[in-house]
Each structure stands twice: as structure tokens, then as C-alpha cells.
Design a protein around this motif. Structure first.
Motif, PDB file in Angstrom:
ATOM      1  N   ALA A  28       0.549  -1.102   0.167  1.00 34.87           N
ATOM      2  CA  ALA A  28      -0.293  -0.001   0.106  1.00 34.87           C
ATOM      3  C   ALA A  28       0.862   1.442   0.450  1.00 34.87           C
ATOM      4  CB  ALA A  28      -0.950  -0.386   1.511  1.00 34.87           C
ATOM      5  N   TYR A  29       1.492   1.824  -1.153  1.00 29.88           N
ATOM      6  CA  TYR A  29       2.598   2.581  -1.397  1.00 29.88           C
ATOM      7  C   TYR A  29       2.495   2.818  -2.836  1.00 29.88           C
ATOM      8  CZ  TYR A  29       6.269  -0.328  -2.055  1.00 29.88           C
ATOM      9  OH  TYR A  29       7.038  -1.296  -2.695  1.00 29.88           O
ATOM     10  N   ASP A  30       2.698   4.306  -2.977  1.00 31.51           N
ATOM     11  CA  ASP A  30       2.913   4.221  -4.853  1.00 31.51           C
ATOM     12  C   ASP A  30       3.839   3.829  -5.160  1.00 31.51           C
ATOM     13  OD1 ASP A  30       0.608   6.546  -3.952  1.00 31.51           O
ATOM     14  OD2 ASP A  30       2.115   8.325  -3.340  1.00 31.51           O
ATOM     15  N   ARG A  31       3.780   3.807  -6.508  1.00 30.44           N
ATOM     16  CA  ARG A  31       4.283   2.681  -7.611  1.00 30.44           C
ATOM     17  C   ARG A  31       4.973   1.493  -7.521  1.00 30.44           C
ATOM     18  NH1 ARG A  31       9.621   7.414  -8.275  1.00 30.44           N
ATOM     19  NH2 ARG A  31       9.850   6.072 -10.037  1.00 30.44           N
ATOM     20  N   THR A  32       3.999   0.475  -6.445  1.00 25.47           N
ATOM     21  CA  THR A  32       4.491  -0.406  -5.944  1.00 25.47           C
ATOM     22  C   THR A  32       5.246  -1.266  -7.259  1.00 25.47           C
ATOM     23  OG1 THR A  32       2.322  -1.295  -6.582  1.00 25.47           O
ATOM     24  CG2 THR A  32       3.191  -0.204  -3.989  1.00 25.47           C
ATOM     25  N   ASP A  33       4.810  -1.124  -7.981  1.00 21.37           N
ATOM     26  CA  ASP A  33       5.223  -1.752  -9.340  1.00 21.37           C
ATOM     27  C   ASP A  33       7.203  -1.548 -10.132  1.00 21.37           C
ATOM     28  OD1 ASP A  33       4.735   0.566  -9.971  1.00 21.37           O
ATOM     29  OD2 ASP A  33       4.355  -0.002 -12.632  1.00 21.37           O
ATOM     30  N   SER A  34       7.126   0.176  -9.348  1.00 17.92           N
ATOM     31  CA  SER A  34       8.793  -0.068 -10.020  1.00 17.92           C
ATOM     32  C   SER A  34       9.806   0.560  -8.840  1.00 17.92           C
ATOM     33  CB  SER A  34       9.064   1.349 -10.984  1.00 17.92           C
ATOM     34  OG  SER A  34       8.012   2.652 -10.402  1.00 17.92           O
ATOM     35  N   VAL A  35       8.965   0.882  -7.691  1.00 15.06           N
ATOM     36  CA  VAL A  35       9.893   0.821  -5.957  1.00 15.06           C
ATOM     37  C   VAL A  35       9.628  -0.693  -6.115  1.00 15.06           C
ATOM     38  CG1 VAL A  35      10.218   2.419  -4.335  1.00 15.06           C
ATOM     39  CG2 VAL A  35       9.671   2.869  -6.949  1.00 15.06           C
ATOM     40  N   PRO A  36      10.912  -0.990  -5.227  1.00 13.67           N
ATOM     41  CA  PRO A  36      11.235  -2.137  -4.119  1.00 13.67           C
ATOM     42  C   PRO A  36      10.719  -1.949  -3.006  1.00 13.67           C
ATOM     43  CG  PRO A  36      13.848  -1.823  -4.752  1.00 13.67           C
ATOM     44  CD  PRO A  36      12.483  -0.757  -5.335  1.00 13.67           C
ATOM     45  N   ARG A  37      10.569  -2.889  -2.335  1.00 13.64           N
ATOM     46  CA  ARG A  37       9.950  -2.262  -0.601  1.00 13.64           C
ATOM     47  C   ARG A  37      10.948  -1.672   0.008  1.00 13.64           C
ATOM     48  NH1 ARG A  37       5.432  -8.109   0.696  1.00 13.64           N
ATOM     49  NH2 ARG A  37       4.521  -7.228  -0.908  1.00 13.64           N
ATOM     50  N   TRP A  38      12.213  -2.679  -0.036  1.00 18.51           N
ATOM     51  CA  TRP A  38      13.415  -2.277   0.960  1.00 18.51           C
ATOM     52  C   TRP A  38      13.270  -0.520   0.845  1.00 18.51           C
ATOM     53  CZ3 TRP A  38      17.288   0.390  -1.301  1.00 18.51           C
ATOM     54  CH2 TRP A  38      17.416   0.394  -2.571  1.00 18.51           C
ATOM     55  N   ALA A  39      12.760   0.107  -0.853  1.00 17.87           N
ATOM     56  CA  ALA A  39      13.498   1.596  -1.407  1.00 17.87           C
ATOM     57  C   ALA A  39      12.450   2.306  -0.653  1.00 17.87           C
ATOM     58  CB  ALA A  39      13.613   1.787  -2.288  1.00 17.87           C
ATOM     59  N   ALA A  40      11.163   1.657  -0.596  1.00 20.59           N
ATOM     60  CA  ALA A  40       9.964   2.244   0.030  1.00 20.59           C
ATOM     61  C   ALA A  40      10.514   2.399   1.617  1.00 20.59           C
ATOM     62  CB  ALA A  40       8.756   2.335  -0.272  1.00 20.59           C
ATOM     63  N   ALA A  41      11.158   1.750   2.360  1.00 18.85           N
ATOM     64  CA  ALA A  41      10.934   1.501   3.772  1.00 18.85           C
ATOM     65  C   ALA A  41      12.228   2.791   4.019  1.00 18.85           C
ATOM     66  CB  ALA A  41      11.333  -0.027   4.198  1.00 18.85           C
ATOM     67  N   LEU A  42      13.068   2.803   2.932  1.00 14.32           N
ATOM     68  CA  LEU A  42      14.253   3.624   3.814  1.00 14.32           C
ATOM     69  C   LEU A  42      13.132   5.117   4.556  1.00 14.32           C
ATOM     70  CD1 LEU A  42      17.318   3.248   1.489  1.00 14.32           C
ATOM     71  CD2 LEU A  42      17.085   1.801   4.084  1.00 14.32           C
ATOM     72  N   PRO A  43      12.873   5.781   3.782  1.00 12.14           N
ATOM     73  CA  PRO A  43      12.348   7.269   4.454  1.00 12.14           C
ATOM     74  C   PRO A  43      12.119   6.866   5.082  1.00 12.14           C
ATOM     75  CG  PRO A  43      12.328   6.941   1.610  1.00 12.14           C
ATOM     76  CD  PRO A  43      12.338   5.344   2.767  1.00 12.14           C
TER      77      PRO A  43
END
Length: 405
Positions: A28-43
Motif C-alpha cells: 500500500a504505497y505509490d509506484r509499487t510496480d517499480s519501487v522495491p519495498r526496501w526503497a520505500a522503507a528507507l524514508p
């Protein structure tokens, strides 16, 4: 259990971090198709770390939080990251310097205008309105809320300080009124009672001079009575001067004493001066057939001035009452120094029928005064006939327990 500020901040950071991880775990975050989960978790982790310092470093956390938010929008926006950033803005206004509210109002308003303007320029107007509302919720709503709360807190603090100032002024007025009343009482005592005592002492001295010129022997009852009258009037005058000095100075004072230099000084009565009280009582009670004995036990140690004053006055009043009312016999004084308190006991031969001239005006007031002195120190007092003798006993604690001590 009440949370400390540090634990409260840690709890906010932990709640935001767990909520964001749950959203990332379900995609449940933006651009799930191109952004891996670890990259979204860093911020998300970075924003949660800033939450730990939201109260102690509000300016730095709000500034760095904006950069982390921008990185999160590029890497894949998570709702928990946005919510924690709004909390950083809220904390910056609430805990930061007063000018922080104006700065964030200006920057938030400018950001909202720029983003909504760019959206209106390159997209449709409805999208621009959505962007303006979204930016208002993110950048302006928490700042307005915190600013309003801080104004209320500042107003409440100002009212509290004003109330304290009013109470202080009222206390100063009360003390001024008390000082004025004490000064008035001192004037009355000096102008009326002290003058009468001075007149008594002067006349007694003159009568003694006449008796000496008439070559009356020292054991003549008239000469002895004149000596007692003069000594007691001089002592009463000294006590009156002590009280006048107490009222005028507002500081502890005792019987008038004359030092080696001849200057008058005021010292609080001490139990070490009980021998002088006994000597005066022996002289005054000799005609009535009274003898006086004194005994003490224990170590006095350091005694508080209020305790010594109360004990001294109780002994003084008890010996005076014995001279006035006791039957012929022995008056016994006992002072017991105990670790927690001091016991003063005086017993005298009990006279059931006072006889003519023995029941003086004001009888009973002395007992009330002694009881009040003991009560003010949180002690106990009792007086009355027992086994054919009149017994007075006061227990005075070394540490004051009374409300007015």
C-alpha cells in the motif's frame, strides 16, 4: 503510569514505523510496480528516527523531515511517512522558538501555491484544487493547530503568573497591615502599661529609701515586701520592653539583658535561666511558707528557640500560680530532656480554699495560655489536682508538629 516526554516520543516513532511497515508489507504505497519495498522503507525508517527528537530538536527535525519527505515521494510515498512529517511540523511549532510558526506558515503557504500553480499550468484545474487541498492538510493544518494550542498555553501561563503576582501583592498588603497593627500595639504597651510599671518601680525604690532612712531591719516584712514589689516591677518592665522590641522588630526577642558594655540586648528566654526564676519565686513565696526544689534529667542538646520559649513561659506561669495559690509546702520543678521531646512538670501543695485575697483577678487565663503554647508546638498539656497536689505537665516535641509552629 504517566509517560515521560522521551518515552512519549519513542512511542509515536514506534507506532508510525509499525504502521508504515504494515502498509509496505501489503504493497500500500505509490509506484509499487517499480519501487522495491526496501526503497520505500528507507524514508520511513528515517522519519521514525527523526520522531525521537521531535521535542528536543524541533527545528532540525522539521528541516530534515522535509528532505526525507521529498525523498519518500520520489522513492514511493508511504502514508505513515506523510503522517509522521505532519507531526514533526506540529512539534516544531509547539516546542520550537516562537518565530517557527511564522516561518512554517510562510513556507507551507508558498509550497501549496507553487505546487497547485504548477498543477494548474500543466494539468487540469480540478487536479490543481486537489493538490492545494492535499498540500494544505500536509503543510498548513498541523502548523495552524500547534500555533493555536501554543497560544492557549501561553495565555494560561500568563494568567497563572498574574494570579501569583496578585497573591504576592495580597500577601505584602497583609504583612504591611500586620506590621502596622504590631506597631500600634507596641505604642499602646509603651505608653500605658510600661509607664505604669515604671511608676511602680520608682515608688517602690522611693519607699525602700524611706525605710532605710528609718533604719528598718532587712528582715522587716515591709522592707521584704517592698523588695519583692520592686524586683517584680523591674522584671515586668524588662519583659514589657522585650515584647515591645518583639513587636517593633518582628524578630524573636527575649527578656531584656544588659551586657558587659551596658548596652541593652534582647535574647530569647532559655531554660538555662530557670535558676533565676526559682530565686525570684523563693523570695516571693517565703512569706507564704513555700519552698522550691528543681531537678533535671537527660541531655538538653540543641533545643529550638520556640521550644525553649514555650518551656520557659510555662515554668514561669506555673511558679507564679504556685506563689499566688499554693498551700504552704514544697513546690517541685522537674525538667526531663528526652530524645524526641522535653517534659516540664511542676507540682505544688493544693489549696482547695483559696482564702481571702488569694483568688486574684484573671485566674485561669494563665492555664489557657500555657495550653495554647504547648498546642502551637504540637505538644500536650495538662493541669489539675492530683493526690492532694496541683500538677502541671507539658510535653513539648523537639520538632514542631503544630500548624502554626
Amino acid at each position: 503510569m504517566t509517560l515521560t516526554p522521551r518515552r512519549h516520543d519513542a512511542l509515536i516513532a514506534l507506532a508510525g514505523l509499525l504502521g508504515g511497515l504494515v502498509l509496505i508489507a501489503f504493497g500500500a504505497y505509490d509506484r509499487t510496480d517499480s519501487v522495491p519495498r526496501w526503497a520505500a522503507a528507507l524514508p520511513l525508517f528515517a522519519m521514525a528516527g527523526l520522531e525521537l527528537f521531535r521535542r528536543t530538536r524541533p527545528v532540525w527535525t522539521a528541516t530534515l523531515g522535509g528532505l526525507v519527505l521529498a525523498a519518500g515521494l520520489v522513492a514511493g510515498s508511504v502514508l505513515a511517512t506523510l503522517v509522521m512529517y505532519t507531526d514533526l511540523l506540529y512539534a516544531a511549532v509547539l516546542y520550537g522558538p516562537p518565530r517557527m510558526a511564522k516561518v512554517l506558515h510562510l513556507t507551507g503557504g508558498a509550497t501549496t501555491l507553487v505546487l497547485s500553480g504548477l498543477t494548474a499550468l500543466y494539468a487540469e484545474v480540478p487536479n490543481a484544487l486537489l493538490v492545494a487541498g492535499f498540500c494544505g492538510l500536509i503543510f498548513l493544518a498541523p502548523v495552524w493547530t500547534a500555533d493555536l494550542l501554543r497560544r492557549h498555553q501561553d495565555r494560561a501561563e500568563a494568567e497563572r503568573l498574574r494570579a501569583e503576582q496578585t497573591a504576592l501583592l495580597a500577601e505584602m498588603d497583609r504583612r504591611a497591615a500586620v506590621s502596622a497593627e504590631r506597631a500600634r500595639m507596641a505604642r499602646e504597651l509603651h505608653d500605658v502599661i510600661a509607664n505604669h510599671l515604671s511608676a511602680i518601680a520608682i515608688h517602690a525604690t522611693g519607699a525602700q529609701s524611706v525605710a532605710r532612712r528609718q533604719d528598718r531591719p532587712a528582715d522587716d516584712p515591709v522592707v521584704a515586701a517592698l523588695a519583692v514589689v520592686r524586683e517584680n516591677s523591674v522584671q515586668g518592665l524588662a519583659e514589657m520592653r522585650r515584647m515591645i522590641g518583639l513587636l517593633r522588630r518582628g524578630a524573636p526577642a527575649g527578656p531584656l539583658a544588659v551586657g558587659e558594655s551596658g548596652e541593652e540586648s534582647y535574647a530569647a528566654p532559655r531554660l538555662a535561666a530557670l535558676d533565676a526564676l526559682l530565686d525570684r519565686a523563693r523570695a516571693a513565696g517565703q512569706e507564704a511558707g513555700l519552698a522550691f526544689e528543681a531537678a533535671s534529667s537527660g541531655e538538653p542538646g540543641e533545643l529550638p528557640a520556640p521550644l525553649e520559649l514555650a518551656a520557659y513561659r510555662i515554668v514561669q506561669e506555673s511558679l507564679t500560680n504556685a506563689v499566688k495559690h499554693a498551700a504552704p509546702g514544697t513546690v517541685r520543678l522537674r525538667v526531663e530532656y528526652r530524645p524526641a521531646d522535653v517534659v516540664v512538670a511542676v507540682d505544688s501543695p493544693y489549696r482547695e480554699d483559696a482564702g481571702p485575697g488569694r483568688a486574684l483577678h484573671g485566674a485561669g487565663a494563665g492555664l489557657v495560655g500555657m495550653g495554647e503554647r504547648a498546642e502551637l508546638l504540637g505538644g500536650d498539656f495538662e493541669a489539675g489536682p492530683q493526690d492532694g497536689r496541683w500538677r502541671v505537665r507539658a510535653v513539648l516535641p523537639r520538632e514542631t508538629k503544630g500548624a502554626d509552629g
